[in-house]
Design an enzyme around this catalytic site. Structure first.
Site, PDB file in Angstrom:
ATOM      1  N   TYR A 308       0.636  -1.321   0.110  1.00  0.00           N
ATOM      2  CA  TYR A 308      -0.318   0.061   0.010  1.00  0.00           C
ATOM      3  C   TYR A 308       1.188   0.910   0.104  1.00  0.00           C
ATOM      4  CZ  TYR A 308      -3.377   3.545   1.568  1.00  0.00           C
ATOM      5  OH  TYR A 308      -4.285   4.725   1.435  1.00  0.00           O
ATOM      6  N   CYS A 309       0.326   2.299  -0.883  1.00  0.00           N
ATOM      7  CA  CYS A 309       1.376   3.883  -1.083  1.00  0.00           C
ATOM      8  C   CYS A 309       3.361   2.917  -1.121  1.00  0.00           C
ATOM      9  CB  CYS A 309       1.056   3.923   0.098  1.00  0.00           C
ATOM     10  SG  CYS A 309       1.890   5.797   0.218  1.00  0.00           S
ATOM     11  N   LEU A 310       2.819   3.826  -0.278  1.00  0.00           N
ATOM     12  CA  LEU A 310       5.065   3.233  -0.530  1.00  0.00           C
ATOM     13  C   LEU A 310       5.661   2.221  -0.246  1.00  0.00           C
ATOM     14  CD1 LEU A 310       6.320   7.556   0.692  1.00  0.00           C
ATOM     15  CD2 LEU A 310       6.580   6.179  -1.301  1.00  0.00           C
TER      16      LEU A 310
END
Length: 578
Positions: A308-310
């Site tokens: 998720y995300c970074l």
């Protein structure tokens, strides 16, 4: 002697930058000045642009006077300019009554003029243009008529109705927020969302811990489970429990209920002694250490990894390194609002540049980490209209304390970032785009996304300020040798991902591009792909189940003989660190 003077000078610079950061929300004033001078100088040598702006100003004035004349005679007349789709400041009917219709129309015309003034000026760099436009928008948002008592009809009406009680309550709200700010306390209502009690409550065990992560294995809720386990890699700039919020919207709870064995990385909230942890440490002590544990507890099975995300960016880097080195422990990869190509990272690029990074390096040098409030401040500025000014108007002028819900409480639970890691990911990923362009080194050798040969599921969200969906869509040209399923969902970076099946008003588009088929432009893909009502979780669940193997008995909770005994109950201790 000279070295001591330099050290003292550096310390003084760091102190000055830290104080400035409090005022500017971490934005480098030098970067802002460079952008302004670039814009102002090019405007000064562009008589054609100035003439056009003068003409537009006269036209706006003519439209405004014409509207004011019509509105005085007919308060219900058609507006001369409409707010942007996402601008809800003037949606109340009270803004259509005189003189407030004239006031807000004059403001919107001014807003349009400044948008024209700060864009389309030949010779100004794209980054500087974006910064000047952003600064102009922040300034105008601050002076919006909705922010002031005498120019906001909703506030005036509420004051008459309550006899001024709203202002008294608003003053109490302001004093309470000031007290919490000075005490470095969480916002009002956070006490109703305690991690491990109201949020992050899915039962499980911490089965591994090192200096950077705790690995949580969640307890099964079905008599049988899919053979392949799921490992979730959240972003380190946020706490993992966004994916295990309240029971009704917990992705973890939903996955376990679908018969998956789920593992979750919980990142440590760094302290000063963690200042030298870098991106490679996060890959090695984070993802690779977690993979060792998962494959030891569920032997003989490949892992379905979710980032998720970074956390998804780091997962892609790890997957590329594994592909390069012949490590075949991954079975599939799901990337949730995660970028790999940072050439067009959206408005977050406003806070990234050589001047900005030097400023951040300086203010991180003393503490060894970036404070969570600085990152939170940057995200608030990206949507200051809703997250700062509209909120303050409602709480301080209307006296309506906005009730906190689980996602807001999580958002206020900020995390720190080690100085080295934060500097590396901003410079190597956002500024230099090393991973997408083949310059990112792991163990001294480059890794590239094109080496990944796994089935990939990628999700983008329509209103994402952090990871624009068109940037995420670039996965189609970055990853080679794999079928890629791309989904575009309604909502933003967080709310679009946290989208349980019973969530109302959710929709998404989804299509799979088989390996070897021609590439489709992002906007063309969106125009041609049909919209489906409901949550993308269900489509992802079908995709994941097809790759997860037959049903079998649940694996043990940990494996003591391999060094992965249960240490503590979920949610563990790292997520509780402030």
């Amino acid at each position: 002697m000279g070295g001591a003077v330099l050290d003292g000078d550096d310390a003084l610079d760091r102190l000055a930058h830290t104080v400035l950061a409090r005022v500017t929300k971490g934005l480098s004033p030098a970067a802002a000045q460079l952008a302004w001078h670039d814009w102002a100088f090019h405007l000064a040598i562009s008589p054609g642009k100035r003439r056009r702006l003068l003409h537009e100003a006269w036209d706006a004035q003519r439209r405004f006077l014409n509207y004011a004349w019509r509105a005085a005679a007919n308060p219900g007349c058609t507006n001369c300019v409409e707010p942007l789709e996402q601008d809800r400041r003037f949606a109340d009917e009270a803004w259509q009554k005189w003189p407030f219709n004239v006031i807000h129309q004059g403001f919107l015309l001014q807003q349009d003029w400044w948008q024209s003034a700060t864009t389309g000026l030949r010779g100004v760099s794209r980054h500087h243009e974006d910064l000047v436009t952003f600064a102009g928008r922040q300034w105008l948002d601050m002076w919006s008529p909705s922010n002031f008592f005498w120019t906001n009809p909703e506030v005036l009406q509420k004051t008459v109705e309550t006899g001024g009680a709203n202002l008294r309550q608003g003053a109490q709200n302001w004093l309470d927020d000031l007290r919490r700010l000075l005490a470095d306390a969480p916002p009002a209502g956070s006490e109703d969302f305690i991690v491990g009690k109201e949020v992050g409550v899915s039962p499980g065990k911490v089965i591994y811990r090192n200096r950077l992560i705790e690995l949580i294995q969640y307890a099964p809720t079905t008599p049988e489970v899919h053979a392949a386990p799921v490992l979730i890699v959240p972003s380190w700039i946020m706490k993992y429990y966004i994916l295990d919020l309240s029971p009704h919207n917990s992705m973890v709870r939903w996955l376990v209920g679908q018969g998956h064995t789920v593992f979750m990385i919980s990142w440590k909230n760094p302290d000063p002694e963690d200042r030298d942890l870098g991106l490679e440490d996060y890959r090695r002590l984070g993802i690779m250490a977690a993979l060792d544990a998962v494959t030891a507890i569920v032997p003989g099975q490949k892992v379905n990894a979710v980032g998720y995300c970074l956390g998804g960016t780091l997962l892609a880097i790890a997957a590329a390194a594994m592909a390069r080195d012949g490590d075949t422990r991954l079975h599939s990869m799901s990337l949730l609002a995660a970028e790999m190509d940072f050439r067009e990272p959206g408005e977050l690029s406003l806070f990234i540049g050589e001047s900005q990074l030097a400023f951040l390096d300086s203010i991180m040098a003393d503490k060894g980490y970036l404070d969570g409030w600085q990152m939170a401040g940057a995200f608030q500025l990206l949507n200051s209209q809703d997250l700062i000014w509209s909120r303050q108007m409602k709480e301080y002028l209307l006296g309506e304390r906005q009730g906190l819900f689980d996602l807001m409480a999580w958002n206020a639970d900020t995390t720190r970032m080690p100085a080295r890691m934060h500097s590396e990911y901003l410079r190597r990923l956002y500024l230099d785009n090393d991973f997408a362009e083949g310059r990112y080194l792991v163990d001294g050798r480059p890794v590239v996304p094109g080496d990944i040969r796994l089935p990939v599921f990628t999700i983008g969200t329509v209103r994402d300020h952090v990871a624009p969906w068109k940037t995420i869509y670039k996965v189609h040209r970055l990853i080679g040798g794999a079928d890629i399923t791309f989904a575009l969902t309604s909502g933003g970076h967080n709310a679009g991902v946290v989208s349980p099946p019973d969530h109302p008003r959710r929709s998404f588009q989804i299509a799979t591009r088989p390996h070897g088929t021609p590439h489709t432009d992002a906007q063309e893909w969106r125009d041609k792909t049909p919209v489906r009502q409901g949550s993308w979780w269900l489509a992802w669940g079908e995709w994941l189940a097809a790759l997860s193997g037959a049903q079998t008995a649940p694996p043990p909770m940990g494996r003591p003989d391999a060094g992965y005994a249960a240490i503590a109950n979920a949610p563990g201790s790292y997520v509780l660190e402030r």
